[in-house]
Design a protein around this motif. Structure first.
Motif, mmCIF file in Angstrom:
data_model
loop_
_atom_site.group_PDB
_atom_site.id
_atom_site.type_symbol
_atom_site.label_atom_id
_atom_site.label_comp_id
_atom_site.label_asym_id
_atom_site.label_seq_id
_atom_site.Cartn_x
_atom_site.Cartn_y
_atom_site.Cartn_z
ATOM 1 N N PHE A 7 0.850 -1.189 0.000
ATOM 2 C CA PHE A 7 0.000 0.000 0.000
ATOM 3 C C PHE A 7 0.884 1.235 0.000
ATOM 4 O O PHE A 7 1.879 1.291 0.732
ATOM 5 N N GLY A 8 0.520 2.214 -0.802
ATOM 6 C CA GLY A 8 1.271 3.466 -0.845
ATOM 7 C C GLY A 8 0.346 4.665 -0.764
ATOM 8 O O GLY A 8 -0.810 4.614 -1.192
ATOM 9 N N PHE A 9 0.869 5.735 -0.205
ATOM 10 C CA PHE A 9 0.137 6.989 -0.038
ATOM 11 C C PHE A 9 1.114 8.124 -0.249
ATOM 12 O O PHE A 9 2.269 8.038 0.164
ATOM 13 N N ASP A 10 0.654 9.193 -0.882
ATOM 14 C CA ASP A 10 1.474 10.393 -0.975
ATOM 15 C C ASP A 10 0.574 11.613 -1.073
ATOM 16 O O ASP A 10 -0.571 11.532 -1.541
ATOM 17 N N VAL A 11 1.102 12.733 -0.626
ATOM 18 C CA VAL A 11 0.386 14.001 -0.651
ATOM 19 C C VAL A 11 1.388 15.112 -0.962
ATOM 20 O O VAL A 11 2.539 15.043 -0.531
ATOM 21 N N HIS A 12 0.965 16.069 -1.767
ATOM 22 C CA HIS A 12 1.798 17.235 -2.076
ATOM 23 C C HIS A 12 0.933 18.486 -2.092
ATOM 24 O O HIS A 12 -0.244 18.438 -2.450
ATOM 25 N N GLN A 13 1.567 19.579 -1.713
ATOM 26 C CA GLN A 13 0.917 20.885 -1.822
ATOM 27 C C GLN A 13 0.786 21.260 -3.291
ATOM 28 O O GLN A 13 1.605 20.867 -4.115
ATOM 29 N N LEU A 14 -0.250 22.035 -3.592
ATOM 30 C CA LEU A 14 -0.381 22.633 -4.917
ATOM 31 C C LEU A 14 0.027 24.096 -4.809
ATOM 32 O O LEU A 14 -0.369 24.784 -3.863
ATOM 33 N N ARG A 15 0.823 24.554 -5.771
ATOM 34 C CA ARG A 15 1.276 25.945 -5.774
ATOM 35 C C ARG A 15 1.031 26.552 -7.144
ATOM 36 O O ARG A 15 1.311 25.937 -8.178
ATOM 37 N N ALA A 16 0.544 27.775 -7.131
ATOM 38 C CA ALA A 16 0.249 28.495 -8.370
ATOM 39 C C ALA A 16 1.515 28.648 -9.207
ATOM 40 O O ALA A 16 2.596 28.908 -8.679
ATOM 41 N N GLY A 17 1.360 28.464 -10.520
ATOM 42 C CA GLY A 17 2.451 28.651 -11.454
ATOM 43 C C GLY A 17 3.469 27.524 -11.480
ATOM 44 O O GLY A 17 4.448 27.601 -12.212
ATOM 45 N N HIS A 18 3.250 26.483 -10.689
ATOM 46 C CA HIS A 18 4.183 25.358 -10.635
ATOM 47 C C HIS A 18 3.691 24.265 -11.591
ATOM 48 O O HIS A 18 2.492 24.052 -11.716
ATOM 49 N N PRO A 19 4.597 23.550 -12.263
ATOM 50 C CA PRO A 19 4.161 22.479 -13.167
ATOM 51 C C PRO A 19 3.412 21.375 -12.415
ATOM 52 O O PRO A 19 3.740 21.064 -11.272
ATOM 53 N N PHE A 20 2.419 20.790 -13.067
ATOM 54 C CA PHE A 20 1.639 19.709 -12.469
ATOM 55 C C PHE A 20 1.921 18.441 -13.272
ATOM 56 O O PHE A 20 1.428 18.272 -14.386
ATOM 57 N N VAL A 21 2.722 17.551 -12.695
ATOM 58 C CA VAL A 21 3.055 16.291 -13.343
ATOM 59 C C VAL A 21 2.351 15.181 -12.583
ATOM 60 O O VAL A 21 2.448 15.093 -11.359
ATOM 61 N N LEU A 22 1.628 14.362 -13.319
ATOM 62 C CA LEU A 22 0.879 13.267 -12.706
ATOM 63 C C LEU A 22 0.971 12.042 -13.607
ATOM 64 O O LEU A 22 0.618 12.112 -14.783
ATOM 65 N N GLY A 23 1.480 10.947 -13.072
ATOM 66 C CA GLY A 23 1.646 9.741 -13.872
ATOM 67 C C GLY A 23 2.591 9.927 -15.039
ATOM 68 O O GLY A 23 2.464 9.279 -16.066
ATOM 69 N N GLY A 24 3.552 10.846 -14.871
ATOM 70 C CA GLY A 24 4.512 11.126 -15.932
ATOM 71 C C GLY A 24 3.989 12.050 -17.022
ATOM 72 O O GLY A 24 4.679 12.305 -17.998
ATOM 73 N N VAL A 25 2.776 12.574 -16.837
ATOM 74 C CA VAL A 25 2.154 13.457 -17.828
ATOM 75 C C VAL A 25 2.067 14.865 -17.250
ATOM 76 O O VAL A 25 1.597 15.051 -16.124
ATOM 77 N N LYS A 26 2.509 15.861 -18.013
ATOM 78 C CA LYS A 26 2.395 17.255 -17.574
ATOM 79 C C LYS A 26 0.994 17.756 -17.908
ATOM 80 O O LYS A 26 0.590 17.774 -19.077
ATOM 81 N N LEU A 27 0.262 18.137 -16.864
ATOM 82 C CA LEU A 27 -1.108 18.614 -17.038
ATOM 83 C C LEU A 27 -1.133 20.132 -17.157
ATOM 84 O O LEU A 27 -0.353 20.826 -16.495
ATOM 85 N N ASP A 28 -2.040 20.629 -17.964
ATOM 86 C CA ASP A 28 -2.221 22.074 -18.118
ATOM 87 C C ASP A 28 -3.150 22.547 -17.008
ATOM 88 O O ASP A 28 -4.351 22.248 -17.022
ATOM 89 N N HIS A 29 -2.584 23.243 -16.015
ATOM 90 C CA HIS A 29 -3.378 23.729 -14.884
ATOM 91 C C HIS A 29 -2.667 24.940 -14.275
ATOM 92 O O HIS A 29 -1.445 25.071 -14.402
ATOM 93 N N HIS A 30 -3.414 25.789 -13.618
ATOM 94 C CA HIS A 30 -2.848 27.020 -13.048
ATOM 95 C C HIS A 30 -1.932 26.761 -11.852
ATOM 96 O O HIS A 30 -1.145 27.620 -11.464
ATOM 97 N N SER A 31 -2.014 25.583 -11.253
ATOM 98 C CA SER A 31 -1.117 25.241 -10.145
ATOM 99 C C SER A 31 -0.660 23.797 -10.301
ATOM 100 O O SER A 31 -1.258 23.021 -11.043
ATOM 101 N N GLY A 32 0.402 23.471 -9.590
ATOM 102 C CA GLY A 32 0.935 22.119 -9.681
ATOM 103 C C GLY A 32 1.501 21.661 -8.358
ATOM 104 O O GLY A 32 1.676 22.451 -7.429
ATOM 105 N N ALA A 33 1.795 20.378 -8.285
ATOM 106 C CA ALA A 33 2.329 19.796 -7.057
ATOM 107 C C ALA A 33 3.762 20.271 -6.848
ATOM 108 O O ALA A 33 4.556 20.355 -7.779
ATOM 109 N N TYR A 34 4.061 20.560 -5.589
ATOM 110 C CA TYR A 34 5.372 21.075 -5.224
ATOM 111 C C TYR A 34 6.119 20.031 -4.405
ATOM 112 O O TYR A 34 5.554 19.432 -3.496
ATOM 113 N N GLY A 35 7.411 19.815 -4.735
ATOM 114 C CA GLY A 35 8.231 18.877 -3.980
ATOM 115 C C GLY A 35 9.667 18.895 -4.462
ATOM 116 O O GLY A 35 10.035 19.666 -5.342
#
Length: 172
Positions: A7-35
């Motif tokens: 079992f795995g779990f993860d959480v990240h903050q979303l920040r405006a202007g930051h890239p949002f990568v999910l499952g290796g795909v860059k999503l077009d969104h106003h904020s993205g996960a920060y880490g």
């Protein structure tokens, strides 16, 4: 055949202007996960599920956020490294089932591309990868679009017929 689940779990903050990568795909969104890495919460949850199933600790143990080697790295690379660790112990992946919880963006149109990226990175069939998404019904930090969460479970297998099994000492 020996099988284990993880079992795995993860959480990240979303920040405006930051890239949002999910499952290796860059999503077009106003904020993205920060880490420290690319903050791909889905792949981090999958890595932790795989590591846990094989009793190999967790993603932070292997890829510390204080180690500059992992700064900004694609989490697909981290996933490949995890699969190498499993392979060294003769484990192979049976399947992966994952859930992403976020309000926006809608990821359903991107799931086929995510499955392809993951399958290509770790040489398993897309049929053995399930990715689902849900919202938090506008409640909590997820509902306020302050963060994103992912959960994953996996099954790993080992062919015990190939392994040396010590024979018990027969006492007569």
């Amino acid at each position: 055949m020996k099988i284990k689940v993880g079992f795995g779990f993860d959480v990240h903050q979303l920040r405006a202007g930051h890239p949002f990568v999910l499952g290796g795909v860059k999503l077009d969104h106003h904020s993205g996960a920060y880490g420290h890495s690319d903050a791909d919460v889905l792949l981090h949850a999958i890595c932790d599920a795989l590591l846990g199933a094989a009793n190999l600790r967790d993603i932070g143990y292997h890829f510390s956020n204080t180690d500059d080697r992992w700064k900004g790295i694609s989490s697909l690379v981290l996933l490949q490294e995890v699969v190498k660790l499993l392979s060294e112990k003769d484990w192979r992946i049976g399947n992966i089932d994952a859930m992403v919880c976020l309000e926006a963006p809608k990821i359903n149109p991107h799931i086929p591309a995510m499955k392809k990226h993951i399958a290509d990175a770790i040489a398993i069939s897309e049929e053995d990868i399930s990715i689902k998404a849900t919202t938090n019904e506008q409640m909590g930090f997820i509902g306020r679009e302050e963060g994103v969460v992912a959960y994953a479970v996996c099954l790993i297998e080992k062919d015990t017929n190939k392994l040396y099994a010590p024979q018990p000492n027969i006492i007569s």
